[in-house]
Design a protein around this motif. Sequence first.
Motif, PDB file in Angstrom:
ATOM      1  N   VAL A 129      40.368  59.726  55.967  1.00 25.48           N
ATOM      2  CA  VAL A 129      41.517  60.597  56.227  1.00 25.48           C
ATOM      3  C   VAL A 129      41.955  61.285  54.942  1.00 25.48           C
ATOM      4  N   CYS A 141      47.481  64.825  56.462  1.00 19.77           N
ATOM      5  CA  CYS A 141      47.773  64.144  57.732  1.00 19.77           C
ATOM      6  C   CYS A 141      49.241  64.339  58.098  1.00 19.77           C
ATOM      7  N   VAL A 142      49.485  64.663  59.392  1.00 23.20           N
ATOM      8  CA  VAL A 142      50.862  64.890  59.840  1.00 23.20           C
ATOM      9  C   VAL A 142      51.414  63.691  60.633  1.00 23.20           C
ATOM     10  N   ALA A 143      50.655  62.581  60.618  1.00 26.04           N
ATOM     11  CA  ALA A 143      51.112  61.326  61.232  1.00 26.04           C
ATOM     12  C   ALA A 143      51.442  61.448  62.709  1.00 26.04           C
ATOM     13  N   CYS A 144      50.667  62.290  63.425  1.00 25.17           N
ATOM     14  CA  CYS A 144      50.939  62.504  64.848  1.00 25.17           C
ATOM     15  C   CYS A 144      50.512  61.311  65.700  1.00 25.17           C
ATOM     16  N   GLY A 145      49.542  60.540  65.209  1.00 23.67           N
ATOM     17  CA  GLY A 145      49.090  59.367  65.950  1.00 23.67           C
ATOM     18  C   GLY A 145      48.024  59.647  67.002  1.00 23.67           C
ATOM     19  N   CYS A 146      47.553  60.889  67.104  1.00 18.39           N
ATOM     20  CA  CYS A 146      46.509  61.220  68.096  1.00 18.39           C
ATOM     21  C   CYS A 146      45.244  60.410  67.859  1.00 18.39           C
ATOM     22  N   CYS A 147      44.883  60.204  66.618  1.00 20.91           N
ATOM     23  CA  CYS A 147      43.671  59.446  66.274  1.00 20.91           C
ATOM     24  C   CYS A 147      43.801  57.994  66.713  1.00 20.91           C
ATOM     25  N   VAL A 180      48.809  54.307  61.850  1.00 19.67           N
ATOM     26  CA  VAL A 180      49.745  55.041  60.987  1.00 19.67           C
ATOM     27  C   VAL A 180      50.845  54.048  60.612  1.00 19.67           C
ATOM     28  N   ALA A 195      47.708  58.405  58.298  1.00 22.15           N
ATOM     29  CA  ALA A 195      46.815  57.470  58.973  1.00 22.15           C
ATOM     30  C   ALA A 195      45.970  56.706  57.964  1.00 22.15           C
ATOM     31  N   CYS A 238      41.851  64.907  66.038  1.00 18.48           N
ATOM     32  CA  CYS A 238      42.879  65.232  65.041  1.00 18.48           C
ATOM     33  C   CYS A 238      43.240  66.716  65.065  1.00 18.48           C
ATOM     34  N   PRO A 239      44.489  67.056  65.400  1.00 20.66           N
ATOM     35  CA  PRO A 239      44.892  68.461  65.498  1.00 20.66           C
ATOM     36  C   PRO A 239      44.931  69.159  64.142  1.00 20.66           C
ATOM     37  N   ALA A 240      45.019  68.374  63.093  1.00 19.84           N
ATOM     38  CA  ALA A 240      45.085  68.948  61.750  1.00 19.84           C
ATOM     39  C   ALA A 240      43.714  68.944  61.066  1.00 19.84           C
ATOM     40  N   VAL A 282      41.941  66.617  59.674  1.00 17.98           N
ATOM     41  CA  VAL A 282      41.976  66.005  58.344  1.00 17.98           C
ATOM     42  C   VAL A 282      41.118  64.739  58.256  1.00 17.98           C
ATOM     43  N   ILE A 283      40.341  64.462  59.337  1.00 21.42           N
ATOM     44  CA  ILE A 283      39.467  63.284  59.297  1.00 21.42           C
ATOM     45  C   ILE A 283      38.019  63.738  59.160  1.00 21.42           C
TER      46      ILE A 283
HETATM   47  S1  SF4 Z   1      45.239  62.671  64.340  1.00 24.99           S
HETATM   48 FE1  SF4 Z   1      44.990  63.531  62.259  1.00 24.99          FE
HETATM   49  S2  SF4 Z   1      47.034  64.286  61.683  1.00 24.99           S
HETATM   50 FE2  SF4 Z   1      47.293  62.889  63.430  1.00 24.99          FE
HETATM   51  S3  SF4 Z   1      47.739  60.858  62.518  1.00 24.99           S
HETATM   52 FE3  SF4 Z   1      45.520  60.990  62.870  1.00 24.99          FE
HETATM   53  S4  SF4 Z   1      44.656  61.741  60.913  1.00 24.99           S
HETATM   54 FE4  SF4 Z   1      46.859  62.188  60.888  1.00 24.99          FE
END
Ligand code: SF4
Length: 66
Positions: free
Chosen positions: A7, A12-18, A29, A35, A52-54, A56-57
């Motif tokens: 990550v 990372c925007v800490a959305c928790g989707c991952c 997270v 994350a 991940c919407p951003a 970043v992974i």
């Molecule tokens: S999906 Fe991406 S942006 Fe969202 S918490 Fe996970 S690593 Fe971070």
Amino acid sequence: MKRKANVNTDLCVACGCCVKVCPKSAISVPDGVFAVVDSTLCVGCGKCAKECPASVIDIVGVHDEK
Ligand code: SF4
Ligand code: SF4
């Protein structure tokens, strides 16, 4: 060489989707800021990276730990 999720914690925007899509519960997270991947659980499947919407992974190759 194994493959693991990595990550970019700065972005990372800490959305928790991952967290929701990981079949191994290897990503979390914990502090609500970014994350964190447990490399002992991650199998490098890439589901988190796709979700991940951003974007970043990254899935990276890592040498086996001895
Ligand atoms: S999906 Fe991406 S942006 Fe969202 S918490 Fe996970 S690593 Fe971070
Ligand atoms: S690569 Fe797969 S096993 Fe590893 S953290 Fe992402 S979803 Fe979980």
